[in-house]
Enzyme design. Sequence first.
Site, short mmCIF file in Angstrom:
data_model
loop_
_atom_site.label_atom_id
_atom_site.label_comp_id
_atom_site.label_asym_id
_atom_site.label_seq_id
_atom_site.Cartn_x
_atom_site.Cartn_y
_atom_site.Cartn_z
N GLY A 88 -4.58 -5.99 3.28
CA GLY A 88 -4.19 -4.60 3.17
C GLY A 88 -4.84 -3.73 4.22
O GLY A 88 -4.36 -3.60 5.35
N ARG A 89 -5.99 -3.15 3.86
CA ARG A 89 -6.59 -2.13 4.72
C ARG A 89 -6.91 -2.61 6.13
O ARG A 89 -6.83 -1.83 7.07
CB ARG A 89 -7.85 -1.57 4.03
N MET A 99 0.87 -1.19 0.00
CA MET A 99 0.00 0.00 0.00
C MET A 99 0.89 1.23 0.00
O MET A 99 1.59 1.51 0.99
CB MET A 99 -0.92 0.00 1.22
N ALA A 100 0.86 1.94 -1.13
CA ALA A 100 1.68 3.15 -1.23
C ALA A 100 1.29 4.11 -0.12
O ALA A 100 0.10 4.32 0.15
CB ALA A 100 1.44 3.79 -2.59
N LYS A 146 1.13 -8.91 -9.28
CA LYS A 146 -0.11 -8.59 -8.55
C LYS A 146 -1.07 -7.92 -9.52
O LYS A 146 -0.69 -6.98 -10.21
CB LYS A 146 0.19 -7.67 -7.38
N ASN A 154 -6.73 -11.86 -2.52
CA ASN A 154 -6.69 -10.55 -1.88
C ASN A 154 -8.04 -9.84 -2.06
O ASN A 154 -8.71 -10.01 -3.06
CB ASN A 154 -5.55 -9.73 -2.51
N GLY A 155 -8.37 -9.05 -1.05
CA GLY A 155 -9.55 -8.20 -1.13
C GLY A 155 -10.53 -8.46 -0.01
O GLY A 155 -11.07 -9.56 0.12
N GLN A 199 7.96 -4.01 -4.81
CA GLN A 199 7.06 -3.86 -5.95
C GLN A 199 7.53 -2.77 -6.90
O GLN A 199 7.96 -1.70 -6.46
CB GLN A 199 5.66 -3.53 -5.46
N CYS A 251 -3.02 -1.66 -9.21
CA CYS A 251 -3.33 -0.39 -8.59
C CYS A 251 -4.15 0.49 -9.54
O CYS A 251 -3.72 0.75 -10.67
CB CYS A 251 -2.03 0.31 -8.23
C1 LIG Z 1 -3.72 3.30 0.51
C2 LIG Z 1 -3.56 2.17 -0.45
C3 LIG Z 1 -2.44 2.11 -1.26
C4 LIG Z 1 -2.27 1.05 -2.17
N1 LIG Z 1 -1.14 0.99 -2.91
C5 LIG Z 1 -0.91 -0.09 -3.70
C6 LIG Z 1 0.31 -0.23 -4.39
O1 LIG Z 1 1.21 0.60 -4.31
N2 LIG Z 1 0.47 -1.34 -5.16
C7 LIG Z 1 -0.51 -2.30 -5.30
O2 LIG Z 1 -0.32 -3.29 -6.00
N3 LIG Z 1 -1.67 -2.19 -4.64
C8 LIG Z 1 -1.90 -1.12 -3.84
N4 LIG Z 1 -3.04 -1.04 -3.13
C9 LIG Z 1 -4.02 -2.15 -3.20
C10 LIG Z 1 -3.78 -3.18 -2.07
O3 LIG Z 1 -2.54 -3.82 -2.21
C11 LIG Z 1 -4.90 -4.24 -2.06
O4 LIG Z 1 -4.88 -4.91 -3.29
C12 LIG Z 1 -6.28 -3.66 -1.85
O5 LIG Z 1 -6.28 -2.70 -0.81
C13 LIG Z 1 -7.31 -4.76 -1.52
O6 LIG Z 1 -6.93 -5.44 -0.35
P1 LIG Z 1 -7.63 -5.13 1.08
O7 LIG Z 1 -9.13 -5.26 0.88
O8 LIG Z 1 -7.08 -6.17 2.01
O9 LIG Z 1 -7.27 -3.74 1.45
C14 LIG Z 1 -3.25 0.02 -2.25
C15 LIG Z 1 -4.38 0.09 -1.42
C16 LIG Z 1 -4.55 1.14 -0.53
C17 LIG Z 1 -5.77 1.16 0.35
#
Ligand SMILES: Cc1cc2nc3c(=O)[nH]c(=O)nc-3n(C[C@H](O)[C@H](O)[C@H](O)COP(=O)(O)O)c2cc1C
Length: 332
Positions: free
Chosen positions: A228-229, A21-22, A143, A204-205, A74, A104
Amino acid sequence: MLPTAKIGPYTLPNPLIVAPMAGVTDRPFRLLCRRMGAGLAVSEMVIADSKMWHTRKSRSRLNHQGEPEPRSVQIAGGDPQMLAQAARMNAASGAQIIDINMGCPAKKVCNKAAGSALMKDEALVLQILKAVVAAVDIPVTLKMRTGWDEGHRNAPIIARMAEEAGIQALAIHGRTRTDKYTGNAEYDTIARVKSDVGIPVFANGDITSPEKARDVLQYTGADGLLIGRAAQGQPWIFREILHFLETGEHMKPPPLNEVETILSEHLLALHDFYGETMGVRIARKHVGWYLQSHDQDKRFRQSFNAIDNALEQHDSIQQYFASLRNEEVFAA
Ligand SMILES: Cc1cc2nc3c(=O)[nH]c(=O)nc-3n(C[C@H](O)[C@H](O)[C@H](O)COP(=O)(O)O)c2cc1C
């Protein structure tokens, strides 16, 4: 119940991965999540264009000091040769796994046809996968989302392409690019990919609880999960899910004292890693997440956000937890 997760030569300590997560999964957060049970923490994306690498943001993203193995970094971009170069440079500076971002939906990334926007151009995807795999002798993972939009769920096509190109594992977010983060993640496409390919697949998700983790693993047959979140402000979710998957029982949530210790140490690490000015700013969003379930009227968080130095941030957290403990005593 707990699958064994492998990426190339690496057997992960467990199949739970911190999703990249950036702006969130910086080194302090990755180290914390590993300590709290995660089997792997993928670093924030590094833009493939090396002209950007001198910026302070990029330099902090390239810092992996003290991180446990394997270190996965990544990369994001839309140009095969630039991505290949980014993979080489990251491998040279300590990455042990390269992860390509096709997941992303951020405009900043997608406008340049990178991130999940790439999924629309399968020929370009193939060029990128081949170029990056050929560029390094460490495992490359991919990814992605389930597809471009509801009518174009082409993750199964890209997954097969990826396996043929030498990609060693896949992570799939159960949404399309146009879904952004709305609606619920779907796991049928992930299950289909898992049954189609021989390489490890991580689902994921929306994995927000131990039960959801168990159900998604069972439903998709995935080799592991990316979270992630749900880890924002509760990095202990990894040990809670692990405990549940291993024993079928729920672990007790961390007591207030432990939350205070984790949060205080996290702040200290952020101040140390970014320096005081940036560290204080970045700490605010993490504190916001940690205290979501405590500070419901947001009064404390509003006052915390006005603080502009590290020492006061620490003192204020200490006072906040002392007052919470007092309330507990009175409520008992
Ligand atoms: C703040 C934020 C930044 C993210 N940055 C990236 C990223 O840099 N690269 C990426 O592949 N996914 C990024 N994602 C997506 C997450 O890796 C993940 O796929 C997505 O949040 C779904 O998973 P979750 O429901 O567990 O959050 C980001 C998500 C969030 C919320």
